[in-house]
Every structure is written in C-alpha cells, then in structure tokens.
Motif scaffolding. Structure first.
Motif, PDB file in Angstrom:
ATOM      1  N   GLU A 130       3.701  -2.205  41.853  1.00 19.64           N
ATOM      2  CA  GLU A 130       2.330  -2.453  42.285  1.00 19.64           C
ATOM      3  C   GLU A 130       1.920  -3.869  41.892  1.00 19.64           C
ATOM      4  O   GLU A 130       1.740  -4.173  40.720  1.00 19.64           O
ATOM      5  CB  GLU A 130       1.389  -1.422  41.648  1.00 19.64           C
ATOM      6  CG  GLU A 130      -0.049  -1.535  42.114  1.00 19.64           C
ATOM      7  CD  GLU A 130      -0.925  -0.454  41.512  1.00 19.64           C
ATOM      8  OE1 GLU A 130      -0.749   0.734  41.857  1.00 19.64           O
ATOM      9  OE2 GLU A 130      -1.799  -0.797  40.684  1.00 19.64           O
ATOM     10  N   TYR A 131       1.827  -4.749  42.885  1.00 19.33           N
ATOM     11  CA  TYR A 131       1.410  -6.135  42.668  1.00 19.33           C
ATOM     12  C   TYR A 131       2.198  -6.787  41.529  1.00 19.33           C
ATOM     13  O   TYR A 131       1.638  -7.415  40.629  1.00 19.33           O
ATOM     14  CB  TYR A 131      -0.086  -6.208  42.382  1.00 19.33           C
ATOM     15  CG  TYR A 131      -0.937  -5.916  43.596  1.00 19.33           C
ATOM     16  CD1 TYR A 131      -1.255  -6.915  44.512  1.00 19.33           C
ATOM     17  CD2 TYR A 131      -1.403  -4.627  43.855  1.00 19.33           C
ATOM     18  CE1 TYR A 131      -2.026  -6.654  45.629  1.00 19.33           C
ATOM     19  CE2 TYR A 131      -2.172  -4.350  44.976  1.00 19.33           C
ATOM     20  CZ  TYR A 131      -2.477  -5.374  45.861  1.00 19.33           C
ATOM     21  OH  TYR A 131      -3.233  -5.100  46.977  1.00 19.33           O
ATOM     22  N   GLY A 132       3.519  -6.622  41.565  1.00 15.44           N
ATOM     23  CA  GLY A 132       4.377  -7.271  40.591  1.00 15.44           C
ATOM     24  C   GLY A 132       4.571  -6.523  39.296  1.00 15.44           C
ATOM     25  O   GLY A 132       5.313  -6.984  38.425  1.00 15.44           O
ATOM     26  N   HIS A 133       3.934  -5.379  39.147  1.00 15.11           N
ATOM     27  CA  HIS A 133       4.095  -4.566  37.947  1.00 15.11           C
ATOM     28  C   HIS A 133       4.928  -3.322  38.266  1.00 15.11           C
ATOM     29  O   HIS A 133       4.916  -2.820  39.390  1.00 15.11           O
ATOM     30  CB  HIS A 133       2.738  -4.151  37.384  1.00 15.11           C
ATOM     31  CG  HIS A 133       1.888  -5.299  36.963  1.00 15.11           C
ATOM     32  ND1 HIS A 133       0.716  -5.645  37.613  1.00 15.11           N
ATOM     33  CD2 HIS A 133       2.047  -6.213  35.974  1.00 15.11           C
ATOM     34  CE1 HIS A 133       0.187  -6.694  37.036  1.00 15.11           C
ATOM     35  NE2 HIS A 133       0.972  -7.074  36.054  1.00 15.11           N
ATOM     36  N   ALA A 149      -4.699   0.944  44.082  1.00 20.16           N
ATOM     37  CA  ALA A 149      -4.049  -0.336  43.801  1.00 20.16           C
ATOM     38  C   ALA A 149      -4.936  -1.512  44.192  1.00 20.16           C
ATOM     39  O   ALA A 149      -5.071  -2.483  43.437  1.00 20.16           O
ATOM     40  CB  ALA A 149      -2.708  -0.410  44.533  1.00 20.16           C
ATOM     41  N   THR A 150      -5.562  -1.437  45.372  1.00 17.27           N
ATOM     42  CA  THR A 150      -6.450  -2.518  45.810  1.00 17.27           C
ATOM     43  C   THR A 150      -7.677  -2.611  44.917  1.00 17.27           C
ATOM     44  O   THR A 150      -8.155  -3.712  44.612  1.00 17.27           O
ATOM     45  CB  THR A 150      -6.879  -2.290  47.270  1.00 17.27           C
ATOM     46  OG1 THR A 150      -5.722  -2.209  48.091  1.00 17.27           O
ATOM     47  CG2 THR A 150      -7.771  -3.419  47.757  1.00 17.27           C
ATOM     48  N   GLN A 153      -6.946  -4.552  41.826  1.00 19.69           N
ATOM     49  CA  GLN A 153      -6.953  -6.003  42.066  1.00 19.69           C
ATOM     50  C   GLN A 153      -8.374  -6.540  42.207  1.00 19.69           C
ATOM     51  O   GLN A 153      -8.662  -7.670  41.826  1.00 19.69           O
ATOM     52  CB  GLN A 153      -6.128  -6.325  43.315  1.00 19.69           C
ATOM     53  CG  GLN A 153      -4.638  -6.085  43.137  1.00 19.69           C
ATOM     54  CD  GLN A 153      -4.075  -6.839  41.957  1.00 19.69           C
ATOM     55  OE1 GLN A 153      -4.129  -8.076  41.907  1.00 19.69           O
ATOM     56  NE2 GLN A 153      -3.532  -6.116  40.984  1.00 19.69           N
ATOM     57  N   HIS A 156      -9.594  -6.962  38.740  1.00 21.89           N
ATOM     58  CA  HIS A 156      -8.879  -8.115  38.176  1.00 21.89           C
ATOM     59  C   HIS A 156      -9.552  -9.419  38.559  1.00 21.89           C
ATOM     60  O   HIS A 156      -9.673 -10.338  37.742  1.00 21.89           O
ATOM     61  CB  HIS A 156      -7.422  -8.090  38.650  1.00 21.89           C
ATOM     62  CG  HIS A 156      -6.571  -9.193  38.113  1.00 21.89           C
ATOM     63  ND1 HIS A 156      -6.518 -10.442  38.683  1.00 21.89           N
ATOM     64  CD2 HIS A 156      -5.740  -9.241  37.026  1.00 21.89           C
ATOM     65  CE1 HIS A 156      -5.689 -11.213  37.996  1.00 21.89           C
ATOM     66  NE2 HIS A 156      -5.207 -10.515  36.984  1.00 21.89           N
ATOM     67  N   ALA A 178      -2.580  -3.892  34.939  1.00 29.52           N
ATOM     68  CA  ALA A 178      -3.016  -4.820  35.993  1.00 29.52           C
ATOM     69  C   ALA A 178      -3.958  -5.889  35.463  1.00 29.52           C
ATOM     70  O   ALA A 178      -3.977  -7.026  35.962  1.00 29.52           O
ATOM     71  CB  ALA A 178      -3.699  -4.047  37.118  1.00 29.52           C
TER      72      ALA A 178
END
Length: 304
Positions: A130-133, A149-150, A153, A156, A178
């Motif tokens: 998930e987004y690099g994790h 997930a969105t 972000q 974040h 995240a």
C-alpha cells in the motif's frame, strides 16, 4: 500468436486521429492490437474498405469474467460458498494463493470475521502493498480494510512535520505506518493482542522506528498515558463516538481528531460532537457506501 486481418496504414503522427475516426465509424477491430511498422502504424479494422491491406496482428487477450469477489493481497474473498467459482478465481488470478468465503459480518470485541477456505492454501494470512508500504495481515485475527488506503494518504497530506499522533484503534498498523515518515512519533493502541502482534511485525517489515505499540483499552488512555497529542485517529466506526471524550482529553488545543462513523444520514453525529467538544470546526466527509442506506463517513474535528 499473430492473426491476419484487414488494416489501415497511416503515419504514426496521424495514428490517434485516424483511430478515433475509425471508432466513430464503428470500423475499429477491437480484438487486435495496432502494430508499428517503420514510420507507419497499422490499425486493424473490420471489413475491407478501400485503402486497406492484409497484415498480421497480435490478438487482444480478454481476461475471463470471474465470479464476484474482493481481492486482499493474495486472498480472494467471496460472499457465496461457491467452490467451482473459487477454483475459477484461483486459475484466473495467478497471484492469488487462497479463496475464502466470508461467513458473516464483523463481530465480537475485536471486530473479526470467520472464513471458510474454498480453494488454495487454507490460510487467512497474507501480505499487501500500500503506497510503498508492506502490511502483513490476518483476516481472522484482526480487522483490516484496504478500502481506506486513499483515506490514509489524505490524512498524510495534512500532517505537519513533527506532529505527535495517537491512533486509538490501530489494528495491524496501516495508519501509523502510513503517517510515520511525517510524525515525530505515534502511539498505536489496540486491545486486540493479535493486532498488536501483527503491528510489531509490520513495524519491523517497514523499518519503522517511531511508532510505540500499546496493548490496552482506549477508554483508559487518559490514565495510562500522560502525554497529549496533535492529532488523534478514531477508526472504530460503530462506537468511536463513545470514545470522543477521551480523544478530547488527550489532545492539545488546536489539535485535530479524525472520527470515523457508520451513519444513515448526513451530519448524523455533528450535534453529539459539538456537545462534547464545545469549541471546534467540523468537516464531514463521505468515504464509501457500507450497506443499503448506510455509509462510512469521517468527521475532521479541529479543536479551537
């Protein structure tokens, strides 16, 4: 395998314009890939209108229509006990190692589900990216939703460098992991021992050193932990509102609280929030449909 068909030959620079014309005239052969040949582009067409020629094309492989399911890492989750459909999914998705049937809604103190293995390896454990994790999850031991997930972000993007954050119901740690690259440090609390165990695995897997796992009941956070926070996450949609007085207690003036809720009407919890946090600015956001007549929402509460 290459297949012979009729083609229109155009210069590459004219390719997209000509393709759109063929689409408009319902003349584009959508079963074949266009092919470059030197400075020209061969576009497959149906029939043999003037100006066409025979050419070889690669056939477009149409993936099979698979039974309805939700994909979580290497696990496919079906709502129906359909063994033959599960075998189709397993064959049609090479990265899938297990197909499960969900045996009902989230239930119990730890918000977990029960599953039956329909095909593949009998496990509820998998890994997602998930987004690099990298997140290790076990669907039967700790709640996890890839559908946020969105949203992770979005949060974040709001965090100022050096914030101190508390996730009151952290689960396996998707929010803390995240947000960790922007926060000073994060307290990640959950009362489910299995979730905290998976959180520790995920912190190691992602080389995350500024998240403090805490096994405990969030209702006692004000007593157990003396610090106050710049931001608090409350992702326990069914009963998070019951913990809002605690979130208010452990946050600084000017802090932000993200309260997640399942609701049946817009603004359902605004009056209750205002009765607890008297001075605040509240922004309500729709996240996703949850069931008929009910949706997942988040209230961003900025304390004044």
């Amino acid at each position: 395998m290459m297949i012979e068909g009729w083609a229109v030959r155009v210069q590459k620079v004219e390719g997209e314009r000509r393709r759109q014309e063929l689409i408009a005239g319902d003349a584009l052969d959508r079963t074949l890939h266009p092919r470059a040949e030197g400075s020209d582009l061969l576009i497959p067409v149906t029939g043999s209108p003037p100006g066409t020629e025979r050419a070889l094309f690669e056939e477009i492989q149409v993936p099979p229509t698979l039974p309805r399911h939700e994909q979580v890492g290497g696990i496919a989750i079906m709502q129906e006990n359909d063994v033959s459909g599960a075998e189709e999914i397993l064959k049609g998705r090479p990265s899938t190692h297990t197909v499960l049937c969900s045996e009902g809604a989230v239930k119990g103190e730890f918000r977990t589900k029960s599953f039956t293995t329909l095909a593949g390896i009998p496990t509820t454990r998998t890994t997602i990216s998930e987004y690099g994790h990298r997140l290790i999850i076990d669907l039967s031991l700790a709640y996890f939703s890839s559908r946020l997930a969105t949203e992770r972000q979005r949060i974040h993007s709001y965090i100022a460098e050096g914030e101190v954050i508390c996730d009151m119901f952290c689960g396996v740690g998707p929010f803390p992991i995240a947000l960790s690259d922007r926060a000073s440090w994060i307290l990640a609390c959950d009362k489910n021992p299995a979730a905290i165990h998976l959180l520790r695995e995920n912190l190691l897997a992602n080389n995350t050193g500024n998240v403090l796992p805490m096994l405990g009941d969030a209702s006692h956070l004000g007593e157990l932990f003396p610090d106050t926070f710049d931001r608090v996450l409350m992702n326990l949609p069914l009963i998070a509102i019951d913990f809002l007085p605690i979130a208010d207690q452990i946050t600084k003036p000017g802090a932000t609280i993200h309260l997640y809720a399942l609701q049946e009407q817009e603004g359902e919890y605004i009056d209750q929030i205002r009765s607890i946090i008297l001075e605040s600015t509240i922004t309500e956001r729709y996240l996703r449909s949850y069931s008929a007549g009910k949706w997942h929402a988040v209230y961003d509460i900025k304390k004044d």
